[in-house]
Design a protein around this motif. Structure first.
Motif, PDB file in Angstrom:
ATOM      1  N   HIS A 190      67.044   6.618  82.164  1.00 49.58           N
ATOM      2  CA  HIS A 190      67.128   5.350  81.446  1.00 49.58           C
ATOM      3  C   HIS A 190      67.848   5.526  80.107  1.00 49.58           C
ATOM      4  N   THR A 191      67.604   6.651  79.454  1.00 52.15           N
ATOM      5  CA  THR A 191      68.282   6.940  78.194  1.00 52.15           C
ATOM      6  C   THR A 191      69.794   7.009  78.396  1.00 52.15           C
ATOM      7  N   ARG A 192      70.203   7.666  79.478  1.00 57.93           N
ATOM      8  CA  ARG A 192      71.635   7.782  79.757  1.00 57.93           C
ATOM      9  C   ARG A 192      72.257   6.405  79.964  1.00 57.93           C
ATOM     10  N   ILE A 193      71.563   5.531  80.684  1.00 53.54           N
ATOM     11  CA  ILE A 193      72.094   4.189  80.931  1.00 53.54           C
ATOM     12  C   ILE A 193      72.214   3.418  79.620  1.00 53.54           C
ATOM     13  N   VAL A 194      71.150   3.475  78.800  1.00 54.58           N
ATOM     14  CA  VAL A 194      71.158   2.748  77.525  1.00 54.58           C
ATOM     15  C   VAL A 194      72.333   3.201  76.662  1.00 54.58           C
ATOM     16  N   GLU A 195      72.532   4.499  76.573  1.00 54.77           N
ATOM     17  CA  GLU A 195      73.546   5.012  75.665  1.00 54.77           C
ATOM     18  C   GLU A 195      74.963   4.874  76.222  1.00 54.77           C
ATOM     19  N   SER A 196      75.084   4.409  77.460  1.00 54.26           N
ATOM     20  CA  SER A 196      76.409   4.113  78.006  1.00 54.26           C
ATOM     21  C   SER A 196      76.861   2.709  77.638  1.00 54.26           C
ATOM     22  N   VAL A 197      75.955   1.904  77.083  1.00 58.09           N
ATOM     23  CA  VAL A 197      76.271   0.522  76.720  1.00 58.09           C
ATOM     24  C   VAL A 197      76.633   0.467  75.241  1.00 58.09           C
ATOM     25  N   GLU A 198      77.802  -0.062  74.935  1.00 62.00           N
ATOM     26  CA  GLU A 198      78.264  -0.106  73.551  1.00 62.00           C
ATOM     27  C   GLU A 198      77.276  -0.863  72.671  1.00 62.00           C
ATOM     28  N   GLY A 199      76.962  -0.272  71.521  1.00 59.18           N
ATOM     29  CA  GLY A 199      76.074  -0.925  70.568  1.00 59.18           C
ATOM     30  C   GLY A 199      74.615  -0.544  70.716  1.00 59.18           C
ATOM     31  N   PHE A 200      74.270   0.201  71.781  1.00 58.36           N
ATOM     32  CA  PHE A 200      72.877   0.574  72.022  1.00 58.36           C
ATOM     33  C   PHE A 200      72.695   2.085  71.868  1.00 58.36           C
ATOM     34  N   GLY A 201      71.545   2.488  71.323  1.00 58.85           N
ATOM     35  CA  GLY A 201      71.214   3.893  71.207  1.00 58.85           C
ATOM     36  C   GLY A 201      69.717   4.100  71.303  1.00 58.85           C
ATOM     37  N   VAL A 202      69.307   5.191  71.912  1.00 57.98           N
ATOM     38  CA  VAL A 202      67.889   5.518  72.048  1.00 57.98           C
ATOM     39  C   VAL A 202      67.447   6.335  70.840  1.00 57.98           C
ATOM     40  N   VAL A 203      66.428   5.852  70.140  1.00 60.63           N
ATOM     41  CA  VAL A 203      65.926   6.562  68.962  1.00 60.63           C
ATOM     42  C   VAL A 203      64.675   7.369  69.269  1.00 60.63           C
ATOM     43  N   ALA A 204      64.032   7.104  70.419  1.00 60.24           N
ATOM     44  CA  ALA A 204      62.841   7.878  70.795  1.00 60.24           C
ATOM     45  C   ALA A 204      62.513   7.631  72.255  1.00 60.24           C
ATOM     46  N   THR A 205      61.901   8.634  72.886  1.00 56.29           N
ATOM     47  CA  THR A 205      61.330   8.476  74.213  1.00 56.29           C
ATOM     48  C   THR A 205      59.864   8.856  74.142  1.00 56.29           C
ATOM     49  N   ALA A 206      59.050   8.242  74.995  1.00 60.40           N
ATOM     50  CA  ALA A 206      57.608   8.497  74.973  1.00 60.40           C
ATOM     51  C   ALA A 206      57.065   8.478  76.389  1.00 60.40           C
ATOM     52  N   GLY A 207      56.078   9.357  76.654  1.00 57.31           N
ATOM     53  CA  GLY A 207      55.497   9.452  77.981  1.00 57.31           C
ATOM     54  C   GLY A 207      54.114   8.874  78.096  1.00 57.31           C
ATOM     55  N   THR A 208      53.524   8.463  76.974  1.00 59.35           N
ATOM     56  CA  THR A 208      52.195   7.861  76.980  1.00 59.35           C
ATOM     57  C   THR A 208      52.195   6.628  76.092  1.00 59.35           C
ATOM     58  N   ALA A 209      51.163   5.806  76.263  1.00 58.59           N
ATOM     59  CA  ALA A 209      51.044   4.610  75.428  1.00 58.59           C
ATOM     60  C   ALA A 209      50.858   4.989  73.963  1.00 58.59           C
ATOM     61  N   ALA A 210      50.080   6.044  73.709  1.00 57.00           N
ATOM     62  CA  ALA A 210      49.838   6.483  72.336  1.00 57.00           C
ATOM     63  C   ALA A 210      51.125   6.962  71.682  1.00 57.00           C
ATOM     64  N   GLN A 211      51.899   7.761  72.414  1.00 58.35           N
ATOM     65  CA  GLN A 211      53.171   8.232  71.877  1.00 58.35           C
ATOM     66  C   GLN A 211      54.120   7.066  71.625  1.00 58.35           C
ATOM     67  N   ALA A 212      54.131   6.105  72.553  1.00 59.39           N
ATOM     68  CA  ALA A 212      55.004   4.947  72.405  1.00 59.39           C
ATOM     69  C   ALA A 212      54.617   4.116  71.189  1.00 59.39           C
ATOM     70  N   ALA A 213      53.321   3.905  70.985  1.00 61.57           N
ATOM     71  CA  ALA A 213      52.863   3.136  69.827  1.00 61.57           C
ATOM     72  C   ALA A 213      53.289   3.822  68.532  1.00 61.57           C
ATOM     73  N   ALA A 214      53.182   5.146  68.496  1.00 62.26           N
ATOM     74  CA  ALA A 214      53.584   5.898  67.307  1.00 62.26           C
ATOM     75  C   ALA A 214      55.093   5.802  67.093  1.00 62.26           C
ATOM     76  N   ALA A 215      55.863   5.863  68.181  1.00 60.82           N
ATOM     77  CA  ALA A 215      57.321   5.776  68.069  1.00 60.82           C
ATOM     78  C   ALA A 215      57.751   4.404  67.566  1.00 60.82           C
ATOM     79  N   ILE A 216      57.104   3.350  68.061  1.00 61.53           N
ATOM     80  CA  ILE A 216      57.437   1.996  67.625  1.00 61.53           C
ATOM     81  C   ILE A 216      57.124   1.832  66.146  1.00 61.53           C
TER      82      ILE A 216
END
Length: 230
Positions: free
Chosen positions: A28-54
């Protein structure tokens, strides 16, 4: 959780990817970063990690799976001041309805083609271009933004693009900066009125961002740039 601060100067929309499968998150990161103007700033594997990343990254958009080891991606996006798209294998009607009730802008059922996510991201980018370009929206602008977000005719429109329209977009992309209608006219080799007509239509569709510049006379001048350019 992994983060990537160096997203580059052309990144306008910052994305957090949430999936408990590392390989899927990387895809999914590769797809996002192939679209102009979009970049991935973090990936998370759990809800807790995702909440912290957000909380830490304050992204524009979250791509969230529903089934996470410590909770639900739907609970993650509920009540948070962030846009979201759900990417999940869940096909139950209740799951889809709940995702949309909790503010998801889109729902893709795994497995999906790369182009499906690409088109959804581009539609989101056009939507943001429209709503971010003005402080207040009238009903026409709201309706247009909703149509753009849901990608009404996006692929067909691209396939029917005229040579002049393609040339206008190419001139702006090559310039890498905001240009006025006269500047575009000179680069493309059309009249100023023709350039203005195409620029206005592309901005109306959310493909371009409109900026106001004030010249030496003090009169505002519209300038146009492609999505993802800063």
């Amino acid at each position: 959780m992994s983060t990537s601060k160096d997203t580059g100067p052309a990144v306008r929309f910052r994305v957090v990817v949430v999936d408990d499968d590392f390989h899927v998150a990387r895809l999914h990161t590769r797809i996002v970063e192939s679209v102009e103007g979009f970049g991935v700033v973090a990936t998370a594997g759990t809800a807790a990690q995702a909440a912290a990343a957000i909380e830490a990254e304050r992204p524009d958009l979250v791509l969230a799976d529903i089934y996470l080891p410590d909770g639900s991606g739907l609970d993650l996006i509920a009540g948070r001041d962030v846009d979201a798209i759900v990417l999940s294998a869940a096909v139950a009607t209740a799951a889809v309805r709940k995702a949309l009730q909790r503010g998801a802008f889109g729902y893709l059922i795994k497995p999906f083609a790369d182009d499906d996510l690409t088109e959804l991201l581009r539609a989101y980018g056009r939507y943001r271009n429209l709503v971010d370009s003005q402080a207040e929206l009238d009903q026409e602008a709201v309706d247009r933004a909703r149509r753009v977000l849901h990608g009404a005719g996006a692929r067909d429109g691209a396939s029917r693009r005229s040579p002049t329209e393609t040339a206008v977009l190419g001139a702006l992309a090559e310039a890498g900066a905001a240009l006025s209608a006269p500047m575009v006219a000179d680069r493309v080799g059309v009249s100023r009125a023709t350039a203005q007509r195409y620029l206005s239509a592309l901005a109306h569709q959310g493909h371009l961002v409109v900026e106001l510049r004030y010249g030496s006379t003090g009169r505002p001048e519209h300038r146009y740039r492609t999505a993802g350019r800063t």
